[in-house]
Design a protein around this motif. Structure first.
Motif, short mmCIF file in Angstrom:
data_model
loop_
_atom_site.label_atom_id
_atom_site.label_comp_id
_atom_site.label_asym_id
_atom_site.label_seq_id
_atom_site.Cartn_x
_atom_site.Cartn_y
_atom_site.Cartn_z
N ALA A 186 -0.14 8.75 -5.52
CA ALA A 186 -0.79 9.87 -4.86
C ALA A 186 0.15 10.82 -4.16
O ALA A 186 -0.29 11.78 -3.56
N SER A 187 1.44 10.54 -4.21
CA SER A 187 2.32 11.31 -3.34
C SER A 187 2.53 12.74 -3.84
O SER A 187 2.86 13.63 -3.08
N ASP A 188 2.35 12.96 -5.13
CA ASP A 188 2.71 14.28 -5.69
C ASP A 188 1.82 15.41 -5.18
O ASP A 188 2.27 16.55 -5.05
N ASP A 189 0.56 15.11 -4.96
CA ASP A 189 -0.36 16.23 -4.66
C ASP A 189 -1.26 15.89 -3.49
O ASP A 189 -2.40 16.35 -3.43
N HIS A 190 -0.76 15.04 -2.59
CA HIS A 190 -1.49 14.70 -1.37
C HIS A 190 -2.79 13.97 -1.65
O HIS A 190 -3.70 13.99 -0.83
N GLY A 191 -2.92 13.40 -2.82
CA GLY A 191 -4.07 12.55 -3.09
C GLY A 191 -5.19 13.21 -3.88
O GLY A 191 -6.21 12.56 -4.16
N GLU A 192 -5.04 14.47 -4.25
CA GLU A 192 -6.14 15.15 -4.95
C GLU A 192 -6.39 14.52 -6.32
O GLU A 192 -7.53 14.28 -6.74
N VAL A 205 -7.71 3.50 -12.21
CA VAL A 205 -6.96 4.60 -11.60
C VAL A 205 -5.47 4.47 -11.94
O VAL A 205 -4.83 5.44 -12.34
N GLU A 206 -4.95 3.26 -11.80
CA GLU A 206 -3.53 3.06 -12.08
C GLU A 206 -3.24 3.33 -13.55
O GLU A 206 -2.21 3.91 -13.88
N GLY A 207 -4.15 2.91 -14.41
CA GLY A 207 -3.94 3.13 -15.84
C GLY A 207 -3.94 4.60 -16.20
O GLY A 207 -3.14 5.06 -16.99
N LYS A 208 -4.83 5.34 -15.60
CA LYS A 208 -4.93 6.77 -15.95
C LYS A 208 -3.78 7.57 -15.36
O LYS A 208 -3.28 8.50 -15.98
N ILE A 209 -3.38 7.21 -14.18
CA ILE A 209 -2.35 8.02 -13.52
C ILE A 209 -0.98 7.72 -14.10
O ILE A 209 -0.11 8.58 -14.16
N LYS A 210 -0.76 6.49 -14.57
CA LYS A 210 0.54 6.17 -15.19
C LYS A 210 0.75 7.07 -16.38
O LYS A 210 1.79 7.45 -16.76
N ILE A 232 0.85 -1.20 0.00
CA ILE A 232 0.00 0.00 0.00
C ILE A 232 0.88 1.24 0.00
O ILE A 232 0.62 2.21 -0.73
N ASP A 233 1.93 1.19 0.81
CA ASP A 233 2.85 2.33 0.87
C ASP A 233 3.43 2.63 -0.51
O ASP A 233 3.48 3.77 -0.96
N GLN A 234 3.84 1.58 -1.19
CA GLN A 234 4.43 1.77 -2.52
C GLN A 234 3.38 2.29 -3.50
O GLN A 234 3.67 3.12 -4.34
N SER A 235 2.16 1.74 -3.40
CA SER A 235 1.10 2.22 -4.30
C SER A 235 0.83 3.69 -4.07
O SER A 235 0.68 4.47 -5.01
N TRP A 236 0.76 4.07 -2.81
CA TRP A 236 0.48 5.48 -2.51
C TRP A 236 1.59 6.36 -3.06
O TRP A 236 1.35 7.41 -3.66
N ASP A 242 -9.76 12.62 -7.97
CA ASP A 242 -10.47 13.05 -9.19
C ASP A 242 -10.53 11.91 -10.19
O ASP A 242 -11.54 11.69 -10.86
N THR A 243 -9.42 11.19 -10.29
CA THR A 243 -9.37 10.07 -11.24
C THR A 243 -10.36 9.00 -10.82
O THR A 243 -11.04 8.39 -11.66
N LEU A 244 -10.47 8.77 -9.53
CA LEU A 244 -11.41 7.75 -9.05
C LEU A 244 -12.84 8.13 -9.41
O LEU A 244 -13.64 7.28 -9.81
N LYS A 245 -13.14 9.40 -9.30
CA LYS A 245 -14.52 9.84 -9.66
C LYS A 245 -14.79 9.57 -11.13
O LYS A 245 -15.87 9.11 -11.51
N THR A 246 -13.79 9.83 -11.96
CA THR A 246 -13.95 9.54 -13.40
C THR A 246 -14.15 8.05 -13.62
O THR A 246 -15.00 7.61 -14.40
N CYS A 247 -13.35 7.26 -12.93
CA CYS A 247 -13.43 5.80 -13.11
C CYS A 247 -14.75 5.24 -12.62
O CYS A 247 -15.26 4.25 -13.15
N LEU A 248 -15.33 5.87 -11.60
CA LEU A 248 -16.63 5.41 -11.11
C LEU A 248 -17.68 5.49 -12.21
O LEU A 248 -18.56 4.65 -12.32
N GLU A 249 -17.56 6.54 -13.02
CA GLU A 249 -18.52 6.71 -14.10
C GLU A 249 -18.39 5.63 -15.16
O GLU A 249 -19.32 5.38 -15.94
N LEU A 250 -17.23 4.99 -15.20
CA LEU A 250 -16.99 3.99 -16.23
C LEU A 250 -17.44 2.59 -15.82
O LEU A 250 -17.43 1.66 -16.62
N LEU A 251 -17.86 2.44 -14.56
CA LEU A 251 -18.34 1.13 -14.13
C LEU A 251 -19.71 0.86 -14.75
O LEU A 251 -20.40 1.79 -15.15
#
Lengths: 181, 590
Positions: free
Chosen positions: A110-116, A176-181, A102-106, A120-129
């Motif tokens: 998410a480390s660059d901007d404290h998780g913001e 989320v991982e796909g979009k953030i990469k 989990i530490d590595q994933s974070w 946002d990406t998660l909200k976008t991904c929710l719409e894709l479910l």
């Protein structure tokens, strides 16, 4: 305690150190530390407590910042160690491998901007479910329904509801991982 | 997490929950946003500083009192110390004089030991690392924040711009290599004979009679399954049976491993094997696929995996170094050293991971673990136990195979061939009075017979695809097969690919019911299954018939019960249920 920020020039080629006031440090980094602790598995109350502990530990001396990434990383490390200490003192099992993952994933996501951004990406991904998956997730996290209630609402078995939510969360994670990469 | 939320995910927290996603969803949907803790933090900070000041004041007072008290005793102590020192000096001088009189000089051995690079666990420079300072801070001490020389990001960027940096002295915790002295590669025959000889000696010493060898077609199937991941097709079977060449077995193995004709299958199968079995969660699909296809040297592969994997230390130790340290995270336990865990953990940080990966790639442990993993793939069990220093009777086999693997430029194809060519691999699963003491339960298997292994689900699928002359889809129902199975089997875990090659009945069926698998039906068996489906037999009898037809034996009570449940769940299309039973039984058969 409060003093104006000062810059220190320390030799050729070395990054400049910046003294932050406690208020500045807390304002900038507290959300990220709190979210990080929550991702490790802390309840909100635990995260509140450990976030405070983390900052108090660091602020016993004036804090010099060389880069925001270094500061955030240092804060996370202190928070991590506090988290482990508390869990062990409480006699709770600590699954180190899972915690480290989990530490590595974070750190990666998410480390660059404290998780913001990850939020946002998660909200976008929710719409894709799919609709059913999104319902299940919303019932679970927004409406706080039990698995039995979710299963009844979707007209499936409890096991089916569990599997549906597992798959949905996996899809969200992959998205989320796909979009953030 | 709310109480209800905890109830949902507590059943199997490790598997069922994703704390990262859960916490973000709770913030996103549940409104659990980060609170503003500024005032609480400042209040606590003030309190802590005040407490600190009071501690300092009382410490000073105590110090003053102690200083006064100590002045009086100091004079006495000073005189005593002088006297004691004189006595010590006198003794040392006397000792030196006596020793000089007896030839005081290092012997050759002592000189060699002093000059030798000793295995010492050295910590890096005195500057505390970010982790050490963080650990101290966690325990309540006030420490300086990290300066720029140890900030993780700056070091990470420095190490990224300095590839191939030589290994720091502190990486000697892997010890000196016992395989450092290079040897000329031996012939395959010499290596195989050595391996077989060691086993023969062990069996003979323990009065174990090995099982008889598999009949030829069974041996052939075993080789194909382990090397290519599928059964031989009828033409391959016939061609091998027809050949009278005395070297046909080693020639076949060489062909399967090295010929371009089988190259694509070989790469696909071994990529799968490494990803799903041998390297666990350290495996990275792009790295593995590329390595198998392009014959990437083993040290480079290991280095890439360790460096770029997101796995933790326990995974890396288990899958790459062949060492178990799960318990050592907290305490020593049965050979797992907490101290070793702590030492290794300090090098897994981002800023030192690159150097750590280089050291791992060169270590004996990684090479031995690789050989053990390949052996395990062929035999179902490791050659030697999980241990850094193994005193297993089969250690000479591991040493020889490792040494030859290194001498052959780390070519895993050579290793695969040597193992497949051994007589040990050709033994059947026959249990007799004279080999029944040899079992995996004993903790030291001697491979005097084949131990039970299951196929990969994907291997069964590939085999079916290979022999089917045509395929058709029996699915005429709209129900989601996963939900259908889930409604019948309470412990079923959907979308969980079996971690080992011994999946349970339900996971097998779920895997076979993926979209790709649905259309792969063995036409040859359709008549039989249709005949059974249309008969007046009870569900129990139908299930028993299918399992008997596939395995040649009656089903166990558990198998029969599971099979009947399948038929009950597929009441509207019994042919589909019988097909599922057929597959599940076929998978468990090997």
């Amino acid at each position: 305690m409060s003093s104006s920020a000062s810059k220190t020039t320390s030799g050729q080629g070395k990054p400049q150190a910046e003294t932050l006031t406690p208020e500045e440090l807390i304002e900038t980094y507290q959300a990220g530390v709190w979210r990080y602790l929550r991702s490790l598995g802390c309840s909100p109350a635990e995260a509140d407590d450990l976030t405070q502990d983390t900052f108090v530990s660091i602020l016993m001396k004036p804090f010099e910042q060389y880069s925001s990434a270094a500061t955030a990383g240092y804060l996370r490390r202190v928070a991590f160690n506090r988290f482990i200490s508390v869990r062990r003192r409480e006699g709770r099992v600590v699954l180190m491998e899972q915690i480290q993952e989990i530490d590595q994933s974070w750190t990666k996501l998410a480390s660059d901007d404290h998780g913001e951004r990850i939020l946002d990406t998660l909200k976008t991904c929710l719409e894709l479910l799919t609709e059913r998956s999104r319902w299940a997730i919303e019932m679970r996290f927004r409406d706080q329904l039990s698995r039995a209630e979710i299963a009844a609402a979707l007209e499936i078995t409890e096991n089916g509801a569990k599997n549906l939510m597992q798959r949905a969360k996996k899809q969200l994670r992959d998205c989320v991982e796909g979009k953030i990469k | 997490m709310s109480q209800k939320g905890e109830d949902i995910d507590n059943e199997n927290p490790k598997v069922d929950s994703d704390p990262l996603i859960d916490s973000l969803l709770e913030e996103c949907l549940g409104g659990l946003t980060p609170p503003d803790l500024s005032s609480q933090i400042i209040a606590r900070l003030r309190k802590a500083e005040k407490a600190n000041e009071q501690t300092l004041v009382s410490t000073r007072r105590t110090t003053h009192a102690r200083q006064y008290k100590s002045t009086r005793t100091n004079r006495f102590l000073t005189i005593s110390v002088i006297v004691a020192t004189l006595a010590v000096v006198t003794s040392v001088v006397g000792f030196v004089a006596w020793k000089h009189g007896n030839g005081f000089a290092l012997t050759q051995n002592e000189t060699a030991q002093v000059d030798d690079v000793s295995v010492v666990d050295e910590k890096p420079a005195d500057t505390p690392t970010a982790d050490e300072m963080a650990a101290e801070v966690a325990d309540g001490a006030a420490v300086d924040p990290p300066d720029e020389t140890v900030s993780s990001e700056s070091i990470a960027s420095q190490s990224a711009s300095e590839p191939g940096t030589s290994e720091p002295e502190s990486f000697v915790f892997f010890g000196e290599s016992q395989y450092a002295k290079s040897i000329e590669p031996s012939s395959a025959e010499a290596i195989v004979n050595f391996v077989d000889d060691v086993f023969q000696k062990q069996w003979s010493t323990r009065q174990i009679e090995p099982a008889s060898a598999w009949p030829e077609n069974e041996w052939l199937e075993r080789v194909y399954v382990r090397v290519l991941g599928r059964s031989p097709d009828p033409s391959e079977l016939a061609s091998f049976a027809k050949s009278k060449d005395p070297n046909k077995r080693p020639d076949l193995i060489r062909t399967l491993v090295e010929s371009p004709e089988y190259s694509a299958e070989f790469v696909a199968h071994w990529t799968n094997v490494f990803q799903t079995r041998l390297l666990g969660d350290v495996a990275s699909k792009p790295i593995i696929a590329s390595a198998v296809e392009q014959d990437v040297p083993f040290p480079r592969l290991v280095q890439s995996l360790v460096k770029e994997s997101q796995s933790g230390l326990v995974s890396i130790c288990r899958n790459i170094l062949g060492e178990r340290l799960e318990c050592a995270q907290c305490h020593d336990n049965q050979g797992q050293s907490a101290e070793r865990y702590a030492q290794l953990a300090t090098w897994l940080r981002p800023e030192t991971r690159s150097q750590f990966s280089e050291a791992v790639a060169r270590s004996d442990e990684a090479h031995q673990a690789f050989v053990n993993n390949i052996w395990q793939h062929f035999f179902g069990h490791r050659l030697t136990p999980w241990s850094r220093q193994s005193d297993s009777a089969l250690q000479p086999v591991l040493d020889r195979l490792t040494q030859e693997f290194i001498a052959a430029d780390h070519d895993p194809k050579k290793l695969i061939q040597w193992i497949a060519m051994t007589e040990v691999f050709s033994l059947s699963a026959e249990v007799t009075r004279s080999n029944e003491t040899d079992s995996v339960v004993s903790g030291e298997p001697l491979f005097s017979r084949q131990y039970t292994q299951s196929w990969f689900a994907t291997s069964v699928e590939e085999s079916l695809a290979k022999v089917a002359t045509s395929s058709f889809d029996l699915m005429g129902v709209d129900a989601d097969p996963i939900e259908t199975i889930a409604s019948v089997a309470p412990d079923f875990k959907a979308d969980v690919v079996p971690e080992n090659d011994q999946p349970d009945f339900w996971s097998t069926i779920a895997l076979m019911n993926r979209d790709a698998g649905r259309s792969r039906i063995l036409v040859d068996h359709r008549d039989m299954l249709e005949h059974i489906a249309l008969s007046k037999l009870s569900r129990r009898e139908k299930a028993e018939h299918v399992i008997l037809a596939v395995t040649g034996r009656r089903p166990t009570p558990k198998e029969l019960s599971s099979a009947v449940e399948i038929l009950r769940s597929q009441a509207s299309n019994e042919l589909l249920g019988l097909r599922d039973i057929w597959w599940a039984a076929a998978m468990g058969h090997h």
